[in-house]
Design an enzyme around this catalytic site. Structure first.
Site, PDB file in Angstrom:
ATOM      1  N   HIS A  61       0.843  -1.200   0.000  1.00 19.43           N
ATOM      2  CA  HIS A  61       0.000   0.000   0.000  1.00 19.43           C
ATOM      3  C   HIS A  61       0.880   1.252   0.000  1.00 19.43           C
ATOM      4  CE1 HIS A  61      -4.066   1.805   1.347  1.00 19.43           C
ATOM      5  NE2 HIS A  61      -3.331   2.744   0.790  1.00 19.43           N
ATOM      6  N   ARG A  65       2.382   8.720  -6.494  1.00 16.50           N
ATOM      7  CA  ARG A  65       1.956  10.032  -7.016  1.00 16.50           C
ATOM      8  C   ARG A  65       2.211  10.266  -8.494  1.00 16.50           C
ATOM      9  NH1 ARG A  65      -1.282  10.602  -2.827  1.00 16.50           N
ATOM     10  NH2 ARG A  65      -0.289  11.256  -0.884  1.00 16.50           N
ATOM     11  N   ASP A 153      -8.735   3.393  -3.466  1.00 16.89           N
ATOM     12  CA  ASP A 153      -8.123   3.897  -2.236  1.00 16.89           C
ATOM     13  C   ASP A 153      -7.965   5.407  -2.219  1.00 16.89           C
ATOM     14  OD1 ASP A 153      -6.765   3.264   0.341  1.00 16.89           O
ATOM     15  OD2 ASP A 153      -5.198   4.432  -0.635  1.00 16.89           O
ATOM     16  N   HIS A 180     -10.969   0.750   0.863  1.00 15.46           N
ATOM     17  CA  HIS A 180     -10.742   1.880   1.780  1.00 15.46           C
ATOM     18  C   HIS A 180     -12.094   2.107   2.459  1.00 15.46           C
ATOM     19  CE1 HIS A 180      -9.496   6.251   2.564  1.00 15.46           C
ATOM     20  NE2 HIS A 180     -10.797   6.251   2.810  1.00 15.46           N
ATOM     21  N   HIS A 233      -5.687  -0.446   5.576  1.00 15.61           N
ATOM     22  CA  HIS A 233      -5.453   0.377   6.774  1.00 15.61           C
ATOM     23  C   HIS A 233      -6.547   0.316   7.852  1.00 15.61           C
ATOM     24  CE1 HIS A 233      -7.858   2.994   4.264  1.00 15.61           C
ATOM     25  NE2 HIS A 233      -6.841   3.371   3.521  1.00 15.61           N
ATOM     26  N   ASN A 279      -5.668   9.557   7.007  1.00 11.95           N
ATOM     27  CA  ASN A 279      -6.990   8.947   6.882  1.00 11.95           C
ATOM     28  C   ASN A 279      -6.834   7.470   6.574  1.00 11.95           C
ATOM     29  OD1 ASN A 279      -9.713   8.628   6.691  1.00 11.95           O
ATOM     30  ND2 ASN A 279      -9.886   9.404   4.603  1.00 11.95           N
ATOM     31  N   ASP A 306       0.871   2.571   3.708  1.00  9.80           N
ATOM     32  CA  ASP A 306       0.034   3.671   3.199  1.00  9.80           C
ATOM     33  C   ASP A 306       0.907   4.921   3.019  1.00  9.80           C
ATOM     34  OD1 ASP A 306      -2.060   5.156   2.263  1.00  9.80           O
ATOM     35  OD2 ASP A 306      -3.200   5.176   4.141  1.00  9.80           O
TER      36      ASP A 306
END
Lengths: 431, 179, 311
Positions: A61, A65, A153, A180, A233, A279, A306
């Site tokens: 995870h 970008r 996600d 998610h 997560h 988050n 994450d």
């Protein structure tokens, strides 16, 4: 012929659940032999005495970008961070710009990773076009292009109807769904865990129920459709209970936890430090205890970071305006060792299992084990090495970590991908 | 801080105040329109004592006020921490009064400068006079006292410590010296 | 007696009872100045006080500006709309501009919790929080405490009832911290949908009915109900809100006969407070306004310590 001998280390076999002293001979990027007193011949020798030799770690995870947000991170900089953090493979979430909801973007990510050539990069395809939660993506095409799972996600699939169809279709295609879990109507506007600290700080809260309702919904849909479901997560004790109960019933559900969720609580937000804005949010002491228990009893299968880099400018604002996310690749292993292995929550073998074979199994990847003939993806860990986290030393473009100044013990000292040493902190290599 | 000399004892203070009380009455030709204002802290009990003595001598009551000059200090920008502010209590109109400002020691004159500004902000007195128990010299402003209990030449290293029953539990004036 | 040591005033949560007492004690001589014909002392001559308001609030801004003027400071107002915050105009950029302008004290009103903390970290000037989101509004609580202390002599042992939308109230939070630190008991009461989670951990006692909250109270503090909360589904109607949580003469009779009625303003007369109570003998609402200037003068004075920035 390219040869490398890892001499004198403690080899961890997470699949067999064993740890033993052995040498590993790598020839032409593959594991050629595992055993006592191997000889390198004309090859190089790396002395790993006193170190742990594990299959290459997999972070299932991360957010690299690219394409779209290269100021935050690129596949190249993220790969360097992964290598430095001991990871030989990463799984990239699709919330890029454009979103990885079509073959072209998946192919682009794979090509960029190939060029960089540091660690293995596996893309995740979006569940819905533009991760808008409406129309399904071309899942078969995504799989063919190289997607290893499907996820929206960063955003929940708000509609139960859309999630139900997604699971039916994904099962047919043969890809797991990574969910998610967040009920947007309950989390709307929230920036931290809803509880005592949100009351004190006057920040809008995200109740645990916002996550748990979606965990429950997706478990029910997974059970109904038979689609393998992986809960990303997990952050609350309530989610843990739901997953534990579902697993006992035989629902094909797996789950991951991020290091910050088993390490920090909402108290870390106290001074409006935006590096704590993530988050799902940092939860309570009870949640942290439940997550550790779930790691120990196997309810939680995977530790994944994450990893969510942002620029300094984006994070250096009012708490409510800051984007969610923190970087995790370069602190993950140290946190696992310091918070879980040294206190005895997990044995070294169990910890490595949640970073190797378990994610590989969930995603159907060949990695995660050390076997003769397999890719020589190896992480060397020094369980005694101590370091204080200094974000200035990160290879990641993101410096948004809440762990700056924290003392960690148990760190990666070398990362080997297909026989190539992509990161070497301090180990001598003799030719 | 080393104790160097005692310049006034209890009797000395009493005699000095009695003399100042007489001089105030003399100079102002009685107590008509007269008011005393003591500067916090030790000017306050001194003003009260002078008022009591004037009453003994003249049989008339002179109003007494209390002035806190903290907000008028000229050294606030140089201090590390803000000094505590206390109340200014002047329960009479100062306009057209003959005000006698009372303090324990006059030194640089800066406190009196601040006190003059503070009084002016309260109104427009006919006259302001100054009474001090000790004048130790070293003026930095063109200010002088009208009534002085005792002139004491000092060096800048020395400290004049006025100890009064009301504030310190004893009655004497000392010269101390920094080591 | 202690001295003031902090650079900023960001909230009351982290203040000690001694620090609160120092502020209130310093406000006493400041109030004396407000009673003079010439309301001016030269204390802060040459200092620059900037009011930086990202939310409109004429009364709080004016109160600070008067406080600055009475102390002879130069005051500059920068009012920016809340929308500019959302548009991403950086608070830190504005802060750097203020620093370049030579501001000594910056008074910040901001729609987002924690913004003053960010500003205080960025600039050397003292920062006073004039209300940040639903976090704190320390100067309002200090003027409330000053008003109560003036009337009651002592804060310790009093029972304070705060009634209304506690969830969105920075005034309630600051008052809970302040009054409890000074030894008062604080009760909070409002619709369950507007009660923040685990509020009792702050030391406040949660009352389910206004009657329970008012019984025997020494101070009754009514909060403004934002009418748009109804559209957000937090309460069903103004009518029902007023019926359950509005303060009227009959309900006020449950409190002590000498109870003080307070409101941080602006009031919705006839909703959270009936006109006869707002203007009644127990009301100290107008005095709150005067005391606000005195308390803010005290804070400007205390926070201007430490010498001029370039001295």
């Amino acid at each position: 012929m390219h040869k490398l001998l890892l001499k004198g280390g403690r080899v961890i076999d997470p699949k067999a659940g064993e740890m033993f002293t052995a040498d590993i001979l790598i020839v032409e990027g593959k594991v050629a032999a595992i055993g006592p007193a191997l000889e390198a011949g004309e090859g190089a020798v790396m002395d790993v005495t006193g170190k742990l030799v594990a299959p290459g770690l997999i972070d299932m995870h991360v957010h690299f970008r690219e394409p779209g947000f290269e100021a935050k991170e690129t596949i190249a900089s993220g790969s360097r961070a992964a290598a430095r953090g001991g990871f030989t493979a990463v799984v990239c979430m699709p919330n890029t710009d454009p979103v990885a909801d079509n073959r072209a973007v998946i192919s682009c990510i794979k090509a960029r990773a190939q060029e960089t050539g540091l660690v293995k990069v596996y893309p995740v395809g979006a569940i819905t076009r533009g991760i808008r939660g409406e129309e399904l993506t071309e899942m078969a095409d995504l799989k063919e292009a190289g997607a290893v799972a499907l996820s929206d996600d960063g955003r929940p699939v708000a509609s139960a109807a859309v999630m139900r169809r997604a699971m039916q279709y994904a099962r047919m295609v043969g890809l797991p769904i990574i969910s998610h879990c967040e009920e947007p109507a309950l989390s709307a506007g929230g920036v931290m865990h809803e509880g005592y600290m949100s009351t004190v700080l006057g920040l809008p809260g995200i109740p645990a129920a916002a996550e748990e309702i979606m965990v429950a919904r997706d478990i029910i849909l997974s059970e109904y459709t038979g689609c393998p479901l992986h809960i990303a997560h997990v952050s609350t004790a309530g989610s843990v209970r739901l997953i534990r109960e579902a697993k006992a019933r035989g629902v094909p559900v797996t789950a991951e936890v991020a290091p910050h969720h088993f390490t920090l609580t909402h108290r870390a937000v106290a001074n409006y430090d935006t590096s704590t804005k993530v988050n799902p949010p940092l939860r309570t002491e009870d949640d942290v205890a439940a997550l550790k228990e779930a790691l120990a009893d196997g309810t939680i299968d995977v530790i994944a970071t994450d990893h969510a880099p942002h620029t300094l400018e984006e994070k250096d604002v009012e708490y409510q305006l800051a984007p969610f996310g923190l970087v995790g690749l370069e602190t993950a292993l140290g946190l696992v060792w310091t918070e879980l292995v040294i206190p005895g929550v997990l044995s070294p073998v169990e910890a490595i299992r949640k970073l190797t074979v378990n994610p590989a199994r969930i995603l159907g990847l060949p990695e995660g084990v050390l076997k003769v003939g397999g890719d020589a993806d190896i992480t060397i860990i020094d369980p005694e090495l101590v370091e204080v986290v200094d974000p200035a030393t990160f290879a990641s473009k993101g410096r948004n970590t809440p762990f700056a100044g924290r003392r960690l013990q148990g760190l990666p000292v070398a990362t080997i991908v297909k026989g190539q040493v992509v990161y070497n902190r301090n180990l001598a290599v003799i030719w | 801080m080393r104790h160097k000399a005692q310049i006034l004892d209890k009797e000395g203070i009493r005699r000095a105040l009695t003399r100042i009380a007489h001089e105030i009455i003399e100079r102002n030709k009685g107590t008509d329109g007269l008011a005393l204002i003591g500067i916090r802290r030790r000017g306050v009990p001194l003003a009260e004592r002078l008022a009591a003595k004037i009453r003994e001598i003249e049989g008339s009551t002179v109003p007494v006020g209390t002035l806190d000059i903290t907000l008028y200090r000229d050294d606030l920008t140089t201090l590390a921490q803000q000094p505590l502010v206390h109340r200014t209590e002047v329960p009479f109109a100062v306009s057209d009064k003959k005000i006698v400002l009372v303090d324990d020691v006059i030194y640089t004159g800066r406190t009196i400068r601040a006190a003059l500004d503070a009084i002016m902000d309260l109104g427009r007195p006919r006259v302001i006079q100054l009474a001090v128990l000790v004048d130790r010299g070293h003026r930095e402003l063109p200010i002088r006292a009208d009534y002085v209990g005792k002139n004491v030449p000092t060096s800048r290293r020395e400290v004049v410590a006025v100890r009064l029953q009301e504030t310190d539990g004893e009655e004497r004036v000392l010269i101390l010296e920094n080591d | 007696m202690m001295n003031w040591k902090r650079k900023d005033l960001l909230g009351l949560k982290d203040l000690s009872a001694e620090e609160i007492k120092l502020i209130l004690d310093t406000a006493v001589p400041m109030k004396e100045i407000l009673g003079r014909r010439i309301k001016k002392v030269p204390t802060l001559r040459g200092r620059t006080v900037v009011t930086l308001f990202y939310e409109p609030s004429t009364r709080t801004r004016t109160s600070f500006e008067l406080a600055a003027k009475y102390l002879s400071a130069d005051s500059v107002n920068i009012s920016t709309s809340a929308s500019s915050v959302v548009k991403g105009e950086s608070l830190k950029d504005t802060a750097r501009t203020l620093a370049a302008m030579g501001a000594d004290v910056v008074i910040l009103r901001h729609p987002m919790a924690g913004a003053p903390v960010l500003l205080a970290r960025t600039i050397r000037a003292a920062v006073i929080n004039a209300g940040d989101g639903t976090h704190e509004h320390p100067t309002q609580a200090l003027l409330d405490m000053f008003t109560v202390r003036e009337k009651k002599g002592e804060l310790a042992g009093l029972t304070v009832a705060i009634i209304g939308d506690i969830l969105h109230s920075r005034v309630a939070r600051s008052n809970i911290w302040g009054f409890t630190k000074m030894g008062a008991r604080v009760r909070v009461c409002g619709p369950a949908t507007m009660m923040p989670p685990e509020i009792e951990v702050t030391g406040a006692q949660v009352c389910l009915s206004i009657e329970e909250a008012l019984t025997g109270a020494d101070v009754v503090m009514m909060l403004r109900i934002q009418l748009e909360r109804q559209q957000q589904g937090l309460f069903p109607s103004i009518r029902e809100y007023a019926r359950l949580f509005g303060l009227n003469r009959e309900r006020l009779s449950l409190a002590r006969p000498d109870a003080l009625v307070m409101h941080p303003g602006p009031m919705n007369r006839g909703v959270e407070i009936s006109p006869e109570v707002a203007d009644g003998v127990n009301s100290v609402i107008n005095e709150q306004v005067t005391n606000g200037v005195a308390v803010r003068m005290a804070l400007l004075y205390l926070l201007s310590g430490g010498g001029m920035p370039d001295a």
